[in-house]
Design a protein around this motif. Structure first.
Motif, PDB file in Angstrom:
ATOM      1  N   GLN A   3      23.420  15.228  55.565  1.00  0.00           N
ATOM      2  CA  GLN A   3      24.200  14.044  55.918  1.00  0.00           C
ATOM      3  C   GLN A   3      25.467  13.938  55.075  1.00  0.00           C
ATOM      4  O   GLN A   3      26.525  13.527  55.569  1.00  0.00           O
ATOM      5  CB  GLN A   3      23.329  12.797  55.749  1.00  0.00           C
ATOM      6  CG  GLN A   3      23.911  11.534  56.391  1.00  0.00           C
ATOM      7  CD  GLN A   3      22.945  10.383  56.329  1.00  0.00           C
ATOM      8  OE1 GLN A   3      21.960  10.435  55.607  1.00  0.00           O
ATOM      9  NE2 GLN A   3      23.222   9.344  57.097  1.00  0.00           N
TER      10      GLN A   3
ATOM     11  N   GLU B 105      17.455   8.042  46.336  1.00  0.00           N
ATOM     12  CA  GLU B 105      17.039   7.771  47.701  1.00  0.00           C
ATOM     13  C   GLU B 105      16.162   6.529  47.770  1.00  0.00           C
ATOM     14  O   GLU B 105      15.522   6.132  46.792  1.00  0.00           O
ATOM     15  CB  GLU B 105      16.273   8.970  48.258  1.00  0.00           C
ATOM     16  CG  GLU B 105      15.036   9.326  47.449  1.00  0.00           C
ATOM     17  CD  GLU B 105      14.326  10.549  47.997  1.00  0.00           C
ATOM     18  OE1 GLU B 105      14.367  10.735  49.224  1.00  0.00           O
ATOM     19  OE2 GLU B 105      13.752  11.308  47.198  1.00  0.00           O
TER      20      GLU B 105
ATOM     21  N   LYS C 239      19.427  14.841  51.128  1.00  0.00           N
ATOM     22  CA  LYS C 239      20.621  14.131  51.581  1.00  0.00           C
ATOM     23  C   LYS C 239      21.812  15.071  51.785  1.00  0.00           C
ATOM     24  O   LYS C 239      22.885  14.630  52.170  1.00  0.00           O
ATOM     25  CB  LYS C 239      20.991  13.053  50.560  1.00  0.00           C
ATOM     26  CG  LYS C 239      19.914  11.987  50.371  1.00  0.00           C
ATOM     27  CD  LYS C 239      20.204  11.084  49.191  1.00  0.00           C
ATOM     28  CE  LYS C 239      21.426  10.239  49.415  1.00  0.00           C
ATOM     29  NZ  LYS C 239      21.644   9.269  48.329  1.00  0.00           N
TER      30      LYS C 239
END
Length: 728
Positions: free
Chosen positions: A625, A657, A622
Motif C-alpha cells: 500500500q 499497525e 504495509k
C-alpha cells in the motif's frame, strides 16, 4: 543694626587674597630613604594582594620545577594555611639561605633575557614577598640528596622555628620535590587582613585559579582541598585530556558542547589553540581562561571581542565558555608590566584578535546545523475541565522556539521553588523505576518465535551530509512555527503509563499531575515526519535479500485498495494504475536513492527501503500500500511539495499497525476463544516498540505542533480530584 558696629567692606568676587606675611613658613622636608623593612612590605603588598595571588606564584614555581603532581591544602581561605606540595626537581641545600631574598632567581641573568623568557616566574620576588607578610617554611629534597631539608623564613632571611633554636636548615625525612607552607598570611598587616570578607569567598577564588592551571597544564595532576576535608574539591589525573579536564573542573554540559580549533600566522608571530563552546551552550556570564605563553592573564580587549563574536550566535543574555592558549614570539611580548604578572602587552594585538575571532566565527558556523535553543514553556491552565482537549495557545515566536536546520527544541524543565501542596505532588516521574523492570523477562515458549527474527545491523563508512536545500529548510521552519509550547512540554516530560487500545492506537501518559490519552498513531506520524526532515539525505536502509518484485508488490497493493474501494473499484483500471506507478518509481530511482535511501533497480526490483529508527521495524505488510500511494499521493512536479508529500507517506508507513482487540475473557462455563498466534506475536511486538522505542524517542526530540492538539485528551487532573475528595 547697632551704630557702633563696624562691617568690613565686601571683597570683590574673583580677586586674590594676599598671603599673611606674619605667618611663619614650614621648614622644608628632607628626603630620606625608607627603611628596608618598609620597602619589603610595600613590595609584598603590591605582589601578594590576596591568598590567591600567593598561590598563583607558588603554582607557577612548582610547574617551572618540572612537577607532574601538585597538591594544594587550604585553611580559612588561605589566610590561616596555604600549602602546596609538588614532585619537582627540588631546591639544593646550598641555595636555601638566599631562597627568600629579593631578586634571587635561577631563570634570569641579564635584562636582555626578558625578551626571551619562557618560564612563569623570573623576578625572584614571590617567596621574598610572602616571607615578609607570613610565616613561611620550605621542605625540599632533590633527586641526588639522601634526605629532605626544612627551613623557616621571616623577612626574607632564615629564621629559627622556635626561640633558642638554630636557623640553619634541618635534615628530615621527605619525598623528592618541594613543599611550601604559608601560615598566618598578613598577620603583620592587620588592615589588609580585615579587608577580606569571608574565607569561603577566598577559597572560591583559589578553586578558580587551580581550575585554570589544571585545564592548561596537561600532563600534570592537580588536587585542591580544604584542611580537614576527606575529599578534594578538585582532583584531576595527570593523563586526563583537555576535554576531560574541562569536564571535571566545570561540568559535562560544557564539555559535551566544545569546539576546538588551531590557528597560526607567521607574519604576526603567533599560534593559538582553543576549546570553545558551540551555539548550543549558553551561560549567564562568560567563562574565559586566557593563557599567553602559558601564563594565565586577563585581557578585557580579547574578552569583549570574543563576546561580540558570539553575540550573533547566542540568544540575548547568553555568554560562552572559552579556553584560549596563545603562543606569541617572546620578543613581541612584554611580561614585566604588572606586579602580579596578571597582564602582558604584545605587539599587533588587534591583528591577532581579529584572526582569533575569525576562527571562532568559522568554527561556530560549521556546527550551526546542530544548534538548538532551550525554551520556557507556558504555564498550564489549572482550570481545564475533565475530558477536554488541550487548549490551543498562540504560536511561539522564533526567538523562543527557533532552531537552525531542523534540530529539535527541548523545553526547559520547570523547577519548583516552594514546597508543593499535596494536590501538586506527582506520584511518578520520568526517572522513577517501574515495577515491570524488576520482573524476570519471560522466556519464549515457542522456540524464539516471539523474537520475530531480530534484524542485524551493518554500519557503513558513509559520512553524514548537511542538507542545504531551501525547500527542506522551509519545511523545517513550518514545523517550528507550528510548535505548541504546552503540548511539547507534556511530551518531553511525560511518563508512559500504558497502551489503552491497540485497535484505536490510544495510549495513556502522565504529564505532571495530569493524565492524558494520546492517539499514538497521529503522534508517530508527526514524529517520523520530523525525523524525515531532520535526517534528510542521511537515512538508514532496510535491505531485501533477495530483492522484491516491484510489480508484484504494487499488484498486492492494488488488490487491497480494490477491496477498500467497494463498488467504485470497478470504475478504475487497476492494471494501468500498477504499471503507471511502477514506471514513475523506476524513472525517479536516482532521486529516491540519493535523498531517501530507497533503492529500486532498473529492471523493477525493490532492494531497499528507508529506515528512520534503529531497533524499530515498521510492519512489512504495509509495503504494497505504501508503494502504491507513492504514485497518486506524491506531487512529483514541485520540489517542496514532492518532499513534503513523500515524507508524509513515509511517516505513515512507519506508524505502528492497527490490530484487532484481544478476545474478551470467557464467562463462567464457557470456553475462552483463542487468538491467532501471529496476531498475538504482532501485538506484543507493537506494544514493546511503542513503550520502549517510540515514546522515548518522541520524548527526546518531538516538536509537538498545534495540529496534534486533537490527538491528546486530558482525562484526569490531580488538583481537580483533590478538590473533589475535599468535598466528600
Amino acid at each position: 543694626m547697632a551704630d557702633g558696629m563696624q562691617i568690613d567692606p565686601e571683597s570683590p568676587r574673583g580677586t586674590k587674597r594676599k598671603v599673611d606675611d606674619t605667618l611663619p613658613l614650614p621648614a622644608p622636608r628632607r628626603i630620606k630613604a625608607l627603611a628596608e623593612d618598609v620597602v619589603n612590605k610595600i613590595a609584598a603588598g603590591e605582589i601578594i594582594v590576596a591568598p590567591v595571588h600567593a598561590l598563583k606564584e607558588l603554582i607557577e614555581n612548582a610547574v617551572d620545577a618540572g612537577s607532574t603532581a601538585l597538591e594544594v591544602l587550604v585553611k580559612d581561605g588561605g589566610l590561616k594555611l596555604l600549602q602546596i606540595t609538588d614532585n619537582g626537581h627540588g631546591i639544593d641545600k646550598e641555595d636555601l639561605p638566599i631562597l627568600c631574598e629579593r631578586f634571587t632567581t635561577s631563570k634570569l641573568k641579564a635584562f636582555e633575557d626578558l625578551s626571551s623568557i619562557g618560564t612563569y616566574g623570573f623576578r625572584g620576588e614571590a617567596l621574598a614577598s610572602i616571607s615578609h607578610i607570613a610565616h613561611l617554611s620550605v621542605t625540599t629534597r632533590t633527586k641526588e640528596s639522601s634526605c629532605a631539608w626544612r627551613a623557616y623564613y621571616s623577612g626574607g632571611k632564615l629564621a629559627s622555628p622556635k626561640p633558642g633554636q638554630s636557623a640553619e636548615p634541618k635534615p628530615i625525612a621527605g619525598r623528592p620535590g618541594t613543599q611550601i607552607t604559608v601560615e598566618d598570611l598578613f598577620y603583620n598587616v592587620p588592615s589588609r587582613r580585615r579587608a577580606f570578607r569571608s574565607a569561603s569567598e577566598e577559597y572560591a577564588k583559589i578553586l578558580e585559579l587551580v581550575g585554570k592551571y589544571a585545564v592548561h597544564c596537561t600532563g600534570v595532576s592537580f588536587s585542591c582541598k580544604k584542611h580537614g576535608d576527606s575529599s578534594a574539591s578538585i582532583s584531576v589525573p595527570a593523563n586526563a585530556s583537555i576535554s576531560d579536564r574541562i569536564r571535571q573542573i566545570h561540568n559535562s554540559a560544557v564539555a559535551s558542547e566544545l569546539v576546538t580549533f588551531k590557528a597560526e600566522n607567521d607574519r604576526w608571530g603567533f599560534k593559538c589553540e582553543a576549546w570553545i563552546s558551540n551555539a548550543n551552550y549558553s551561560a549567564k556570564r562568560t567563562t574565559m581562561m586566557l593563557f599567553i605563553n602559558h601564563r594565565s592573564v586577563e585581557s578585557q580587549v580579547i574578552k569583549k571581542s570574543i563576546e561580540q563574536t558570539y553575540a550573533t550566535f547566542l540568544p540575548k543574555g547568553g555568554h560562552p565558555f572559552v579556553y584560549l592558549s596563545l603562543d606569541i614570539d617572546p620578543q613581541r611580548v612584554d611580561v614585566n608590566v604588572h606586579p602580579t604578572k596578571r597582564e602582558v602587552h604584545f605587539l599587533n594585538e588587534d591583528e591577532i584578535i581579529d584572526i582569533v575571532c575569525d576562527e571562532i566565527r568559522t568554527s561556530l558556523s560549521k556546527v550551526d546545523t546542530s544548534r538548538s535553543f532551550m525554551t520556557q514553556s507556558l504555564l498550564s491552565n489549572p482550570k481545564v475541565p475533565f475530558a477536554t482537549p488541550m487548549k490551543q495557545t498562540a504560536p511561539a515566536t522564533p526567538a523562543q522556539s527557533g532552531t537552525v536546520d531542523g534540530s529539535t527544541v527541548r523545553p526547559t524543565p520547570k523547577t519548583a521553588t516552594k514546597k508543593p501542596y499535596e494536590n501538586n505532588l506527582v506520584r511518578t516521574d520520568a526517572s522513577a523505576r517501574k515495577i515491570t523492570s524488576m520482573l524476570v523477562p519471560r522466556e519464549s515458549t515457542q522456540g524464539g518465535e516471539d523474537d520475530d527474527n531480530e534484524p542485524e545491523y551493518e554500519y557503513t563508512e558513509k559520512e553524514a551530509t548537511i542538507c542545504r536545500l531551501t525547500s527542506i529548510k522551509e519545511l523545517r521552519s513550518e514545523v517550528r512555527d507550528a510548535m505548541h509550547n504546552d503540548l511539547t512540554d507534556v511530551i518531553s516530560m511525560h511518563t508512559f503509563v500504558g497502551i489503552v487500545d491497540e485497535q484505536k492506537r490510544i495510549a495513556a501518559i502522565q504529564g505532571g499531575v495530569k493524565l492524558f490519552l494520546v492517539d499514538y498513531g497521529m503522534l508517530c506520524n508527526e514524529y517520523f515526519y520530523q525525523v524525515g526532515l531532520t535526517d534528510f539525505g542521511n537515512f538508514g536502509s532496510i535491505k531485501f535479500s533477495p530483492p522484491l518484485s516491484l510489480h508484484e508488490l504494487l499488484s498486492l497493493g492494488a488488490e487491497q485498495e480494490k477491496k477498500n474501494a467497494g463498488d467504485s473499484a470497478d470504475e478504475i483500471d487497476w492494471d494501468e494504475v500498477v504499471e503507471s506507478v511502477k514506471l514513475q518509481l523506476i524513472e525517479r530511482r536516482a532521486l529516491l536513492l540519493e535523498y531517501f535511501s530507497m533503492e529500486i533497480s532498473e529492471s523493477g526490483e525493490l532492494r531497499a527501503l528507508p529506515l528512520l529508527m534503529k531497533d524499530y521495524m515498521p510492519s512489512l505488510a504495509k509495503i504494497p500500500q505504501f508503494l502504491l500511494r507513492l504514485g497518486p499521493h506524491v506531487d512529483w512536479d514541485s520540489e517542496k511539495e514532492c518532499f513534503r508529500s513523500f515524507l508524509r507517506e513515509l511517516a505513515s508507513f512507519h506508524v505502528p499497525e492497527s490490530l484487532p482487540l484481544p478476545p474478551a475473557p470467557a464467562a463462567d462455563g464457557e470456553v475462552a476463544p483463542e487468538e491467532d498466534p501471529e496476531i498475538t506475536a504482532r501485538r506484543q511486538k507493537v506494544c514493546r516498540a511503542v513503550e520502549h522505542n517510540i515514546f522515548p524517542a518522541c520524548k527526546a526530540r518531538l516538536v509537538a505542533t498545534r495540529g496534534m492538539l486533537k490527538s491528546v485528551m486530558e482525562v484526569a487532573n490531580l488538583k481537580g480530584l483533590y478538590r473533589v475528595f475535599e468535598r466528600c
